[in-house]
Design a protein around this motif. Structure first.
Motif, PDB file in Angstrom:
ATOM      1  N   ILE A   1      -2.376   5.908  -3.430  1.00 28.64           N
ATOM      2  CA  ILE A   1      -3.782   5.992  -3.041  1.00 28.64           C
ATOM      3  C   ILE A   1      -4.447   7.266  -3.426  1.00 28.64           C
TER       4      ILE A   1
ATOM      5  N   THR B   1       0.586   5.116   0.276  1.00 30.57           N
ATOM      6  CA  THR B   1      -0.590   5.956   0.419  1.00 30.57           C
ATOM      7  C   THR B   1      -0.440   7.289  -0.517  1.00 30.57           C
TER       8      THR B   1
ATOM      9  N   LYS C   1      -9.143   2.352   7.226  1.00 34.68           N
ATOM     10  CA  LYS C   1      -9.965   1.651   6.150  1.00 34.68           C
ATOM     11  C   LYS C   1      -9.247   0.686   5.247  1.00 34.68           C
ATOM     12  N   VAL C   2      -7.809   1.093   5.064  1.00 35.16           N
ATOM     13  CA  VAL C   2      -7.000   0.254   3.907  1.00 35.16           C
ATOM     14  C   VAL C   2      -6.611  -1.182   4.807  1.00 35.16           C
TER      15      VAL C   2
ATOM     16  N   PHE D   1       0.874  -1.134   0.082  1.00 32.33           N
ATOM     17  CA  PHE D   1       0.113   0.017   0.234  1.00 32.33           C
ATOM     18  C   PHE D   1       0.812   1.242  -0.033  1.00 32.33           C
TER      19      PHE D   1
END
Ligand code: AMP
Length: 214
Positions: free
Chosen positions: A34, A31, A70-71, A29
């Protein structure tokens, strides 16, 4: 595997995250990715984040903590993860620690990538990113086969607004002031591992695997 990748913008965290994710089948992930996707898709998160990002400033902690919860712990909760670009402030790191305690999980390692500021500034200015799949290239050290096109998906390569020289210097200052204190934060918990990010991405990857015991 639950790992945080720490280090200045442009040090190669994204490339290392992609390699680890591929070899160990762990979700990665970023950020930054995202947020850029959120801006591209015109979501409310994107609208909130864009004014900070174009200036090379950090997006406020409450927005980022809400996003990461949330992720990592939302509906599609991953088993393991590699975090690239989070946390970036002490407040984010403290919030993340609280989330880990709440969900009873532990981090395996925080890998710190170290490099010279000058090398990084040059590298960021030569960086190009794929508009479609976010793959990252460097015009000098890792150019695409066809100019302006992504090797992986054929998407258009572009220079991120915040990779332009003026904003790069700002981002490096922001890193020094707001993110570097995380080194001591994680050192004290005994899970910090250091990697000298010099040489090819493959050489750095070998070092990265050796410090995480992979
Ligand atoms: P990156 O692609 O990781 O360099 O991130 C690009 C930009 O996204 C940063 O300069 C910030 O504006 C924003 N950003 C990404 N991650 C964070 C974070 N954890 N906290 C605050 N802002 C972030």
């Amino acid at each position: 595997m639950r790992i945080i990748l720490l280090g200045p913008p442009g040090v190669g965290k994204g490339t290392q995250a992609q390699k680890l994710s591929g070899e160990f089948s762990v979700d990665q992930f970023s950020t930054g990715d995202i947020l850029r996707d959120a801006i591209k898709n015109n979501t409310s998160l994107g609208n909130k984040a864009s004014s900070y990002m174009v200036k090379g400033e950090l997006v406020p902690d409450d927005i980022m903590l809400g996003l990461i919860e949330k992720v990592l712990f939302g509906e599609d909760k991953p088993d393991g993860f590699i975090l690239d670009g989070f946390p970036r402030t002490i407040s984010q790191a403290e919030g993340l620690t609280k989330l880990f305690e709440k969900h009873k999980i532990e981090l395996n390692a925080v890998v710190l990538f170290e490099s010279d500021t000058e090398i990084i500034a040059d590298r960021l200015s030569a960086r190009r990113t794929c508009r479609d799949c976010n793959a990252v290239y460097n015009l000098i050290s890792n150019p695409p086969k066809e100019e302006g096109r992504c090797d992986k998906c054929g998407g258009e390569l572009f220079q991120r607004d915040d990779d332009r020289k003026e904003t790069v210097m700002k981002r490096l200052l922001v890193y020094k002031k707001q993110t570097e204190p995380l080194i001591d934060f994680y050192k004290s918990s005994g899970i910090l591992r250091k990697v000298k990010a010099v040489g090819s991405p493959e050489e750095v990857y070998k070092l990265t695997k050796s410090v995480i015991g992979g």
